[in-house]
Design a protein around this motif. Structure first.
Motif, PDB file in Angstrom:
ATOM      1  N   LEU A   2      24.074 -61.540  57.322  1.00 12.33           N
ATOM      2  CA  LEU A   2      23.646 -59.806  57.324  1.00 12.33           C
ATOM      3  C   LEU A   2      23.218 -59.308  55.800  1.00 12.33           C
ATOM      4  N   PHE A   3      24.095 -59.212  54.772  1.00 14.04           N
ATOM      5  CA  PHE A   3      23.034 -58.644  54.179  1.00 14.04           C
ATOM      6  C   PHE A   3      21.968 -59.228  53.924  1.00 14.04           C
ATOM      7  N   LEU A   4      21.675 -60.959  52.988  1.00 12.90           N
ATOM      8  CA  LEU A   4      20.735 -60.445  53.262  1.00 12.90           C
ATOM      9  C   LEU A   4      19.176 -60.217  53.893  1.00 12.90           C
ATOM     10  N   LEU A   5      19.977 -60.992  55.371  1.00  9.61           N
ATOM     11  CA  LEU A   5      19.041 -60.542  56.101  1.00  9.61           C
ATOM     12  C   LEU A   5      18.443 -58.976  56.032  1.00  9.61           C
ATOM     13  N   GLY A   6      19.270 -58.259  55.370  1.00  9.89           N
ATOM     14  CA  GLY A   6      18.428 -56.573  55.717  1.00  9.89           C
ATOM     15  C   GLY A   6      17.720 -56.473  54.099  1.00  9.89           C
ATOM     16  N   LEU A   7      19.070 -57.483  53.014  1.00  7.66           N
ATOM     17  CA  LEU A   7      17.696 -57.259  52.200  1.00  7.66           C
ATOM     18  C   LEU A   7      16.061 -58.005  52.116  1.00  7.66           C
ATOM     19  N   LEU A   8      16.043 -59.015  52.832  1.00 12.62           N
ATOM     20  CA  LEU A   8      14.355 -59.460  53.797  1.00 12.62           C
ATOM     21  C   LEU A   8      13.818 -58.914  54.366  1.00 12.62           C
ATOM     22  N   LEU A   9      14.363 -57.663  55.399  1.00 14.05           N
ATOM     23  CA  LEU A   9      13.816 -56.694  56.112  1.00 14.05           C
ATOM     24  C   LEU A   9      13.831 -55.539  54.858  1.00 14.05           C
ATOM     25  N   PHE A  10      14.106 -54.999  54.215  1.00 16.28           N
ATOM     26  CA  PHE A  10      13.335 -53.708  53.240  1.00 16.28           C
ATOM     27  C   PHE A  10      12.739 -54.427  52.595  1.00 16.28           C
ATOM     28  N   ASN A  11      12.325 -55.394  51.822  1.00 17.56           N
ATOM     29  CA  ASN A  11      12.593 -55.957  50.776  1.00 17.56           C
ATOM     30  C   ASN A  11      10.622 -55.665  50.774  1.00 17.56           C
ATOM     31  N   PRO A  12      10.441 -54.709  49.536  1.00 24.61           N
ATOM     32  CA  PRO A  12       8.841 -53.810  49.267  1.00 24.61           C
ATOM     33  C   PRO A  12       7.606 -54.390  50.770  1.00 24.61           C
ATOM     34  N   PRO A  13       7.333 -55.481  49.987  1.00 25.81           N
ATOM     35  CA  PRO A  13       6.379 -56.603  50.325  1.00 25.81           C
ATOM     36  C   PRO A  13       6.041 -56.355  51.890  1.00 25.81           C
ATOM     37  N   LEU A  14       7.038 -56.673  52.291  1.00 23.43           N
ATOM     38  CA  LEU A  14       7.466 -56.459  54.153  1.00 23.43           C
ATOM     39  C   LEU A  14       6.719 -54.838  54.537  1.00 23.43           C
ATOM     40  N   LEU A  15       7.917 -54.003  53.882  1.00 22.53           N
ATOM     41  CA  LEU A  15       7.446 -52.807  53.980  1.00 22.53           C
ATOM     42  C   LEU A  15       6.502 -51.966  54.354  1.00 22.53           C
ATOM     43  N   ARG A  16       5.728 -52.612  53.325  1.00 23.43           N
ATOM     44  CA  ARG A  16       3.907 -52.178  52.783  1.00 23.43           C
ATOM     45  C   ARG A  16       2.922 -52.435  53.852  1.00 23.43           C
ATOM     46  N   LEU A  17       3.661 -53.516  54.720  1.00 24.57           N
ATOM     47  CA  LEU A  17       3.154 -53.758  55.738  1.00 24.57           C
ATOM     48  C   LEU A  17       3.183 -53.158  56.905  1.00 24.57           C
ATOM     49  N   PHE A  18       4.201 -51.835  56.784  1.00 25.64           N
ATOM     50  CA  PHE A  18       4.057 -51.073  58.082  1.00 25.64           C
ATOM     51  C   PHE A  18       4.225 -49.436  57.755  1.00 25.64           C
ATOM     52  N   GLY A  19       3.072 -49.128  56.168  1.00 24.02           N
ATOM     53  CA  GLY A  19       2.531 -48.551  55.756  1.00 24.02           C
ATOM     54  C   GLY A  19       1.364 -47.651  55.900  1.00 24.02           C
ATOM     55  N   VAL A  20       1.057 -48.110  57.612  1.00 27.82           N
ATOM     56  CA  VAL A  20      -0.602 -48.187  57.875  1.00 27.82           C
ATOM     57  C   VAL A  20      -0.009 -46.731  58.988  1.00 27.82           C
ATOM     58  N   GLU A  21      -1.991 -45.726  59.005  1.00 31.39           N
ATOM     59  CA  GLU A  21      -1.497 -44.990  59.575  1.00 31.39           C
ATOM     60  C   GLU A  21      -1.448 -45.116  61.347  1.00 31.39           C
ATOM     61  N   GLY A  22      -0.554 -43.795  61.892  1.00 33.18           N
ATOM     62  CA  GLY A  22      -0.286 -44.373  63.068  1.00 33.18           C
ATOM     63  C   GLY A  22       0.667 -44.303  63.230  1.00 33.18           C
ATOM     64  N   GLU A  23       1.019 -43.841  64.677  1.00 39.07           N
ATOM     65  CA  GLU A  23       2.682 -42.984  65.370  1.00 39.07           C
ATOM     66  C   GLU A  23       3.473 -44.075  66.134  1.00 39.07           C
ATOM     67  N   ILE A  24       4.109 -43.841  66.369  1.00 40.76           N
ATOM     68  CA  ILE A  24       5.218 -44.711  67.611  1.00 40.76           C
ATOM     69  C   ILE A  24       5.642 -42.873  67.901  1.00 40.76           C
ATOM     70  N   PHE A  25       5.400 -42.891  68.976  1.00 45.87           N
ATOM     71  CA  PHE A  25       6.591 -41.697  69.791  1.00 45.87           C
ATOM     72  C   PHE A  25       6.046 -40.100  68.529  1.00 45.87           C
ATOM     73  N   GLY A  26       5.286 -39.857  68.221  1.00 47.46           N
ATOM     74  CA  GLY A  26       5.028 -39.183  66.802  1.00 47.46           C
ATOM     75  C   GLY A  26       5.365 -39.026  66.146  1.00 47.46           C
ATOM     76  N   VAL A  27       6.346 -40.693  65.847  1.00 49.67           N
ATOM     77  CA  VAL A  27       7.091 -40.650  64.291  1.00 49.67           C
ATOM     78  C   VAL A  27       5.727 -42.034  64.065  1.00 49.67           C
ATOM     79  N   PRO A  28       5.968 -41.316  62.126  1.00 50.53           N
ATOM     80  CA  PRO A  28       5.138 -42.517  61.787  1.00 50.53           C
ATOM     81  C   PRO A  28       5.289 -44.064  61.282  1.00 50.53           C
ATOM     82  N   VAL A  29       4.598 -44.887  61.279  1.00 53.50           N
ATOM     83  CA  VAL A  29       5.168 -46.663  60.918  1.00 53.50           C
ATOM     84  C   VAL A  29       6.374 -46.967  60.968  1.00 53.50           C
TER      85      VAL A  29
END
Length: 72
Positions: free
Chosen positions: A22-49
């Motif tokens: 689970l720790f290793l999965l967390g490292l993968l999911l919070f990895n900056p290259p993956l976070l950059r994929l979600f740093g786009v314009e747009g909102e989900i229910f008024g919250v940035p993606v």
């Protein structure tokens, strides 16, 4: 018959192994290259993606940790 080191007789991995995975999965999911994929314009229910992704993954990690730590 003896059980192998690190495994239980019922075939389920020990709690420690699940927590490490689970720790290793967390490292993968919070990895900056993956976070950059979600740093786009747009909102989900008024919250940035990006914020929605981070909060969703965080909640899922807590739920998975609770399941992994649960005693049966």
């Amino acid at each position: 018959m003896t059980a192998r080191r690190g495994s239980r007789e019922d075939g389920k991995p020990p709690r420690r192994d699940r927590m490490v995975a689970l720790f290793l999965l967390g490292l993968l999911l919070f990895n900056p290259p993956l976070l950059r994929l979600f740093g786009v314009e747009g909102e989900i229910f008024g919250v940035p993606v990006l914020y929605a992704y981070i909060l969703g993954v965080w909640a899922a990690m807590i739920a998975l940790a609770a399941l992994a730590a649960e005693r049966r």
